[in-house]
Design a protein around this motif. Structure first.
Motif, PDB file in Angstrom:
ATOM      1  N   MET A   1       1.048  -0.957   0.152  1.00  0.00           N
ATOM      2  CA  MET A   1       0.537   0.104  -0.122  1.00  0.00           C
ATOM      3  C   MET A   1       0.866   1.169  -0.051  1.00  0.00           C
ATOM      4  SD  MET A   1      -3.009   1.333   2.787  1.00  0.00           S
ATOM      5  CE  MET A   1      -3.810  -0.085   2.206  1.00  0.00           C
ATOM      6  N   MET A   2       0.303   2.331  -0.527  1.00  0.00           N
ATOM      7  CA  MET A   2       1.251   3.525  -0.760  1.00  0.00           C
ATOM      8  C   MET A   2       1.000   4.192   0.011  1.00  0.00           C
ATOM      9  SD  MET A   2       1.794   5.526  -4.633  1.00  0.00           S
ATOM     10  CE  MET A   2       2.343   3.859  -5.410  1.00  0.00           C
ATOM     11  N   PHE A   3      -0.209   4.306   0.501  1.00  0.00           N
ATOM     12  CA  PHE A   3      -0.106   5.608   1.764  1.00  0.00           C
ATOM     13  C   PHE A   3      -0.984   5.035   2.905  1.00  0.00           C
ATOM     14  CE2 PHE A   3      -3.602   5.276  -1.652  1.00  0.00           C
ATOM     15  CZ  PHE A   3      -5.032   4.606  -1.065  1.00  0.00           C
ATOM     16  N   THR A   4      -1.107   5.873   3.759  1.00  0.00           N
ATOM     17  CA  THR A   4      -2.290   5.385   5.225  1.00  0.00           C
ATOM     18  C   THR A   4      -3.092   5.010   4.983  1.00  0.00           C
ATOM     19  OG1 THR A   4      -1.096   7.157   6.566  1.00  0.00           O
ATOM     20  CG2 THR A   4       0.542   5.028   6.273  1.00  0.00           C
ATOM     21  N   HIS A   5      -3.603   6.639   4.428  1.00  0.00           N
ATOM     22  CA  HIS A   5      -5.279   8.014   3.710  1.00  0.00           C
ATOM     23  C   HIS A   5      -4.433   8.838   3.455  1.00  0.00           C
ATOM     24  CE1 HIS A   5      -2.590  10.173   8.005  1.00  0.00           C
ATOM     25  NE2 HIS A   5      -3.567  10.989   7.517  1.00  0.00           N
ATOM     26  N   ILE A   6      -5.879   9.592   3.174  1.00  0.00           N
ATOM     27  CA  ILE A   6      -6.082  10.756   2.656  1.00  0.00           C
ATOM     28  C   ILE A   6      -6.972  11.790   3.738  1.00  0.00           C
ATOM     29  CG2 ILE A   6      -8.012  11.413   0.736  1.00  0.00           C
ATOM     30  CD1 ILE A   6      -6.997   9.015  -0.559  1.00  0.00           C
ATOM     31  N   MET A   7      -6.455  12.411   3.445  1.00  0.00           N
ATOM     32  CA  MET A   7      -7.555  13.363   4.472  1.00  0.00           C
ATOM     33  C   MET A   7      -7.746  14.885   3.793  1.00  0.00           C
ATOM     34  SD  MET A   7      -9.108  13.962   7.821  1.00  0.00           S
ATOM     35  CE  MET A   7      -7.453  12.975   8.305  1.00  0.00           C
ATOM     36  N   VAL A   8      -8.583  15.281   3.736  1.00  0.00           N
ATOM     37  CA  VAL A   8      -9.330  16.923   3.069  1.00  0.00           C
ATOM     38  C   VAL A   8      -9.919  17.386   3.846  1.00  0.00           C
ATOM     39  CG1 VAL A   8      -9.825  15.493   0.671  1.00  0.00           C
ATOM     40  CG2 VAL A   8     -11.812  16.418   2.468  1.00  0.00           C
ATOM     41  N   GLY A   9      -9.277  18.883   3.586  1.00  0.00           N
ATOM     42  CA  GLY A   9     -10.211  19.655   4.543  1.00  0.00           C
ATOM     43  C   GLY A   9     -11.521  20.059   4.675  1.00  0.00           C
ATOM     44  N   CYS A  10     -12.451  20.565   5.673  1.00  0.00           N
ATOM     45  CA  CYS A  10     -13.988  20.540   5.681  1.00  0.00           C
ATOM     46  C   CYS A  10     -14.046  22.149   5.668  1.00  0.00           C
ATOM     47  CB  CYS A  10     -14.676  19.859   5.698  1.00  0.00           C
ATOM     48  SG  CYS A  10     -15.178  19.692   7.817  1.00  0.00           S
ATOM     49  N   SER A  11     -15.911  23.064   5.789  1.00  0.00           N
ATOM     50  CA  SER A  11     -15.771  24.598   6.538  1.00  0.00           C
ATOM     51  C   SER A  11     -17.059  23.406   7.373  1.00  0.00           C
ATOM     52  CB  SER A  11     -15.691  25.302   5.525  1.00  0.00           C
ATOM     53  OG  SER A  11     -16.789  24.759   4.395  1.00  0.00           O
ATOM     54  N   ASP A  12     -17.269  22.794   7.009  1.00  0.00           N
ATOM     55  CA  ASP A  12     -19.135  22.481   8.128  1.00  0.00           C
ATOM     56  C   ASP A  12     -18.558  20.570   8.271  1.00  0.00           C
ATOM     57  OD1 ASP A  12     -21.404  21.827   9.280  1.00  0.00           O
ATOM     58  OD2 ASP A  12     -22.334  23.771   8.443  1.00  0.00           O
ATOM     59  N   PRO A  13     -18.051  20.195   9.407  1.00  0.00           N
ATOM     60  CA  PRO A  13     -18.185  18.981   9.218  1.00  0.00           C
ATOM     61  C   PRO A  13     -19.306  18.426   9.609  1.00  0.00           C
ATOM     62  CG  PRO A  13     -17.106  20.371  11.255  1.00  0.00           C
ATOM     63  CD  PRO A  13     -17.438  21.270  10.577  1.00  0.00           C
ATOM     64  N   ALA A  14     -20.262  18.905  10.416  1.00  0.00           N
ATOM     65  CA  ALA A  14     -21.908  17.988  10.504  1.00  0.00           C
ATOM     66  C   ALA A  14     -22.175  17.716   8.734  1.00  0.00           C
ATOM     67  CB  ALA A  14     -23.043  19.134  11.091  1.00  0.00           C
ATOM     68  N   LYS A  15     -22.230  18.966   7.456  1.00  0.00           N
ATOM     69  CA  LYS A  15     -22.689  18.649   6.915  1.00  0.00           C
ATOM     70  C   LYS A  15     -21.895  17.973   5.820  1.00  0.00           C
ATOM     71  CE  LYS A  15     -25.549  22.900   5.961  1.00  0.00           C
ATOM     72  NZ  LYS A  15     -25.405  24.605   5.598  1.00  0.00           N
ATOM     73  N   SER A  16     -20.753  17.851   6.113  1.00  0.00           N
ATOM     74  CA  SER A  16     -19.573  17.178   4.953  1.00  0.00           C
ATOM     75  C   SER A  16     -19.865  15.633   5.498  1.00  0.00           C
ATOM     76  CB  SER A  16     -18.046  17.732   5.527  1.00  0.00           C
ATOM     77  OG  SER A  16     -18.046  18.941   4.660  1.00  0.00           O
ATOM     78  N   LYS A  17     -20.156  15.327   7.154  1.00  0.00           N
ATOM     79  CA  LYS A  17     -20.190  14.233   7.348  1.00  0.00           C
ATOM     80  C   LYS A  17     -21.950  13.309   7.006  1.00  0.00           C
ATOM     81  CE  LYS A  17     -20.612  10.570  10.863  1.00  0.00           C
ATOM     82  NZ  LYS A  17     -20.948   9.886  10.198  1.00  0.00           N
ATOM     83  N   VAL A  18     -22.361  13.947   6.710  1.00  0.00           N
ATOM     84  CA  VAL A  18     -24.054  13.518   6.207  1.00  0.00           C
ATOM     85  C   VAL A  18     -23.941  13.819   4.656  1.00  0.00           C
ATOM     86  CG1 VAL A  18     -26.135  14.165   5.268  1.00  0.00           C
ATOM     87  CG2 VAL A  18     -26.159  14.954   7.273  1.00  0.00           C
TER      88      VAL A  18
END
Length: 128
Positions: A1-18
């Motif tokens: 495996m080449m990476f452990t994870h991918i992370m992106v930024g968000c401005s509204d965690p609750a809406k992004s989670k939905v």
């Protein structure tokens, strides 16, 4: 495996989670683990998350960057795309064949709530 994870930024965690719960649900995954500032998902050996920027600056996205998620059928790609649109995403490429020499790909593209470009693909080459 080449990476452990991918992370992106968000401005509204609750809406992004939905939004991402719906997308990963369409791919057979489970709702993300809420971190308080975002969420984290693990599915099929991969890990993906989103979070408020740690430096407190406004969220931004990679110009030219795309994150791809694996699907196992054209129906799954279509369900993923529909889930994204129904939860505030915007279309960057409707579900359909994606020509590539020697491969039979089917995919779709979205922008998430913060402008990150994401896609879901199934490789039908072996299934044809």
């Amino acid at each position: 495996m080449m990476f452990t994870h991918i992370m992106v930024g968000c401005s509204d965690p609750a809406k992004s989670k939905v939004f991402y719960d719906a997308l990963f649900g369409a791919l057979g995954g489970t709702p993300g683990f809420d971190t308080g500032k975002g969420a984290f998902y693990q599915h099929n050996g991969g890990a993906f998350g989103f979070t408020l920027p740690a430096n407190g600056e406004p969220v931004s996205y990679a110009n030219g960057g795309t994150i791809g998620f694996a699907a196992t059928s054209t129906d799954m790609v279509e369900a993923w795309h529909a889930a994204g649109l129904a939860n505030g995403g915007s279309c960057e490429g409707a579900p359909g064949p994606r020509p590539m020499p020697g491969r039979n790909l089917y995919g779709a593209y979205l922008r998430d709530l913060d402008g990150n470009k994401i896609c879901a693909f199934v490789d039908l080459t072996e299934k044809a």
